[in-house]
Motif scaffolding. Structure first.
Motif, PDB file in Angstrom:
ATOM      1  N   PHE A 124       0.833  -1.194   0.000  1.00 49.91           N
ATOM      2  CA  PHE A 124       0.000   0.000   0.000  1.00 49.91           C
ATOM      3  C   PHE A 124       0.875   1.255   0.000  1.00 49.91           C
ATOM      4  O   PHE A 124       2.022   1.248   0.441  1.00 49.91           O
ATOM      5  N   GLY A 125       0.297   2.339  -0.504  1.00 54.05           N
ATOM      6  CA  GLY A 125       1.000   3.612  -0.502  1.00 54.05           C
ATOM      7  C   GLY A 125       1.928   3.802  -1.676  1.00 54.05           C
ATOM      8  O   GLY A 125       2.785   4.693  -1.645  1.00 54.05           O
ATOM      9  N   THR A 126       1.785   2.968  -2.705  1.00 55.62           N
ATOM     10  CA  THR A 126       2.607   3.107  -3.896  1.00 55.62           C
ATOM     11  C   THR A 126       1.732   3.517  -5.080  1.00 55.62           C
ATOM     12  O   THR A 126       0.502   3.547  -4.988  1.00 55.62           O
ATOM     13  N   ALA A 127       2.380   3.808  -6.209  1.00 52.69           N
ATOM     14  CA  ALA A 127       1.681   4.400  -7.345  1.00 52.69           C
ATOM     15  C   ALA A 127       0.662   3.469  -7.986  1.00 52.69           C
ATOM     16  O   ALA A 127      -0.261   3.932  -8.670  1.00 52.69           O
ATOM     17  N   ASP A 128       0.813   2.164  -7.801  1.00 46.85           N
ATOM     18  CA  ASP A 128      -0.103   1.243  -8.474  1.00 46.85           C
ATOM     19  C   ASP A 128      -1.307   0.848  -7.619  1.00 46.85           C
ATOM     20  O   ASP A 128      -2.076  -0.034  -8.006  1.00 46.85           O
ATOM     21  N   GLN A 219      -4.868  -5.801 -14.989  1.00 52.89           N
ATOM     22  CA  GLN A 219      -5.638  -4.878 -15.822  1.00 52.89           C
ATOM     23  C   GLN A 219      -5.958  -3.591 -15.058  1.00 52.89           C
ATOM     24  O   GLN A 219      -5.801  -2.481 -15.595  1.00 52.89           O
ATOM     25  N   GLN A 220      -6.396  -3.725 -13.804  1.00 44.74           N
ATOM     26  CA  GLN A 220      -6.735  -2.547 -13.010  1.00 44.74           C
ATOM     27  C   GLN A 220      -5.503  -1.687 -12.741  1.00 44.74           C
ATOM     28  O   GLN A 220      -5.584  -0.457 -12.734  1.00 44.74           O
ATOM     29  N   THR A 221      -4.365  -2.340 -12.517  1.00 41.91           N
ATOM     30  CA  THR A 221      -3.124  -1.598 -12.273  1.00 41.91           C
ATOM     31  C   THR A 221      -2.703  -0.824 -13.513  1.00 41.91           C
ATOM     32  O   THR A 221      -2.249   0.332 -13.422  1.00 41.91           O
ATOM     33  N   GLN A 222      -2.850  -1.418 -14.684  1.00 39.58           N
ATOM     34  CA  GLN A 222      -2.506  -0.728 -15.926  1.00 39.58           C
ATOM     35  C   GLN A 222      -3.399   0.484 -16.148  1.00 39.58           C
ATOM     36  O   GLN A 222      -2.928   1.543 -16.576  1.00 39.58           O
ATOM     37  N   VAL A 223      -4.684   0.324 -15.855  1.00 38.37           N
ATOM     38  CA  VAL A 223      -5.613   1.453 -15.997  1.00 38.37           C
ATOM     39  C   VAL A 223      -5.225   2.566 -15.022  1.00 38.37           C
ATOM     40  O   VAL A 223      -5.213   3.754 -15.385  1.00 38.37           O
ATOM     41  N   ARG A 224      -4.895   2.182 -13.775  1.00 38.68           N
ATOM     42  CA  ARG A 224      -4.507   3.179 -12.778  1.00 38.68           C
ATOM     43  C   ARG A 224      -3.233   3.901 -13.182  1.00 38.68           C
ATOM     44  O   ARG A 224      -3.129   5.122 -13.061  1.00 38.68           O
ATOM     45  N   THR A 225      -2.256   3.169 -13.694  1.00 41.05           N
ATOM     46  CA  THR A 225      -1.002   3.783 -14.123  1.00 41.05           C
ATOM     47  C   THR A 225      -1.215   4.715 -15.301  1.00 41.05           C
ATOM     48  O   THR A 225      -0.631   5.807 -15.370  1.00 41.05           O
TER      49      THR A 225
END
Length: 230
Positions: A124-128, A219-225
């Motif tokens: 937690f607390g990171t960009a992804d 997939q969710q991490t890619q969208v967030r990034t």
């Protein structure tokens, strides 16, 4: 599939069968006691009903009977306490929670559930990190560790099919855990009267296979990034 004679919803958690077993034990005990008391009540109503020429007799009570039913009640409650203690520790005591698994933060507020995921790095607390509203996506067969918070009033994190109910209290971080045994879509509700919109504080739990869940997280991490890069 739920059956009409079952008073509980479908069980899809690892500790659910133990909770259901304890529930039905208590149900049988209280049901038997209820029937016995009502039968005796009807019997004495009929036996000692008013009749012509019969005089009422005052009775102070029966000390022997009072000792018997008081001792029996104590024994039943004591037995239930002993039987439920290991289960209580397994479900509620953080030191007994299973190691590893998925870590999630769940924040309750009027009238939504906000679920924060640690992304691909598992921290937690990171960009992804990414967040879902009123949706709890988890993998099957993996312990899910939740840290509950509340922004405003007391809410109650309630997963009926997983036999989990835990209050979320403002100013506190409360741990909880469960592990799904079946894929599918289930109910996430609030079991605490938290305001005028309490009736619509409802979400869903989506249990996927571990492979599908990993693809979903990616997939969710890619969208967030991608959103953060704009």
């Amino acid at each position: 599939m739920e059956r009409w004679w079952m008073p509980l919803p479908e069980d899809v958690s690892t500790f659910g069968p133990r909770i259901d077993s304890l529930f039905f034990t208590i149900l049988w005990i209280t049901g038997i006691v209820f029937v016995l008391v009502e039968v005796l009540l009807v019997y004495y109503i009929v036996k000692y009903r008013a009749r012509e020429g019969r005089r009422a007799i005052f009775s102070h009570g029966n000390t022997r009977l009072e000792i018997i039913w008081t001792t029996a009640t104590f024994a039943i409650v004591f037995f239930l306490g002993l039987a439920s203690q290991p289960l209580w520790y397994a479900v509620k005591e953080p030191a007994r929670f299973p190691r590893g698994g998925l870590e999630l933060n769940v924040t309750a507020k009027q009238f939504e559930w906000h679920v924060t995921y640690p992304g691909l790095d598992g921290r937690f607390g990171t960009a992804d990190d990414f967040e879902k509203r009123n949706e709890l996506d988890i993998p099957v067969g993996v312990p899910v560790h939740i840290t509950l918070r509340a922004e405003d009033v007391i809410h109650s994190f309630f997963l009926p099919q997983f036999r989990l109910k835990q209050d979320a209290v403002p100013g506190m971080e409360i741990p909880a855990w469960f592990q799904a045994t079946k894929t599918g879509e289930f109910v996430l509700g609030c079991a605490e009267l938290c305001g005028l919109g309490h009736y619509r504080m409802r979400g869903r739990v989506i249990v996927q296979s571990q492979e599908d869940f990993q693809r979903w997280v990616q997939q969710q991490t890619q969208v967030r990034t991608a959103d953060a890069a704009r």
